[in-house]
Design an enzyme around this catalytic site. Structure first.
Site, short mmCIF file in Angstrom:
data_model
loop_
_atom_site.label_atom_id
_atom_site.label_comp_id
_atom_site.label_asym_id
_atom_site.label_seq_id
_atom_site.Cartn_x
_atom_site.Cartn_y
_atom_site.Cartn_z
CB ILE A 21 -1.00 0.03 1.18
CG1 ILE A 21 -0.28 -0.10 2.53
CG2 ILE A 21 -2.06 -1.04 1.01
CD1 ILE A 21 -1.20 0.08 3.74
N GLY A 24 8.42 3.99 0.78
CA GLY A 24 9.11 5.17 1.27
C GLY A 24 10.61 4.97 1.22
CG MET A 26 13.84 4.62 6.32
SD MET A 26 13.65 4.91 8.08
CE MET A 26 14.77 3.69 8.75
CB VAL A 29 3.56 0.70 4.08
CG1 VAL A 29 2.43 0.48 5.08
CG2 VAL A 29 4.60 1.67 4.64
CE LYS A 44 8.43 3.35 7.54
NZ LYS A 44 8.40 4.69 8.15
CG ASP A 138 9.84 13.29 6.07
OD1 ASP A 138 9.98 14.22 5.24
OD2 ASP A 138 9.66 12.10 5.73
#
Length: 163
Positions: A21, A24, A26, A29, A44, A138
């Site tokens: 879904i 990012g 890192m 997800v 995540k 962020d």
């Protein structure tokens, strides 16, 4: 009748992965199911290339532990942090809705009262986070989800640091 063997669901720890879904800096997800509590979670997962670096693993775990101790209606809730083999993950509240970035792309500028309501909720969440000694670092429309109840929820503490 389908004679093809069904692929068993992919698991990560106790969680059954359903679909990707998000992605990012890192990792990715996934929408997953917690079979114990019978609820959806957002899982995540740290990218494999980053999982080999102890500094990234520590930062990933810090994101979960920092946020897990804070409760606020405008913050995503962390349920668990774990590791399965060399795959590190954070299980968190699955939010149905759209990010502010998606809403802006679809509809353009928000009406002032809507923007003010969202900003007020995000500021309330940030006040709680800052009181706990954490700086988000962020803050952007892609990290603010508007859920089905029109609640603004601050997410993604991957770059957060203690003050």
């Amino acid at each position: 009748m389908d004679d093809q063997p069904k692929t068993p669901p992919q698991r990560l720890g106790i969680y059954v992965l359903q679909r990707a879904i998000g992605r990012g800096g890192m990792g990715s997800v996934f929408l997953a199911v917690d079979p114990t509590l019978r609820r959806h979670v957002a899982l995540k997962v740290l990218a494999p290339e980053l999982a080999a670096d102890p500094d990234y693993v520590a930062r990933f775990r810090r994101e979960a532990t920092s946020l897990a101790r804070i409760r606020h209606p405008n913050l995503v809730h962390i349920y668990a942090v774990g590791e399965d083999g060399n795959r590190h993950f954070i299980a968190m509240e699955y939010l149905k809705g759209h990010t502010v970035a998606e809403i802006l792309r679809q509809r353009g500028a928000l009406p002032l009262p809507v923007a003010a309501r969202i900003l007020g909720q995000v500021l309330a969440a940030l006040e709680k986070v800052h009181a706990a000694g954490i700086v988000h670092r962020d803050l952007k429309p892609a990290n603010i989800m508007i859920d089905e109840d029109q609640r603004a929820i601050l997410m993604d503490f991957g770059l957060a640091k203690p003050r």
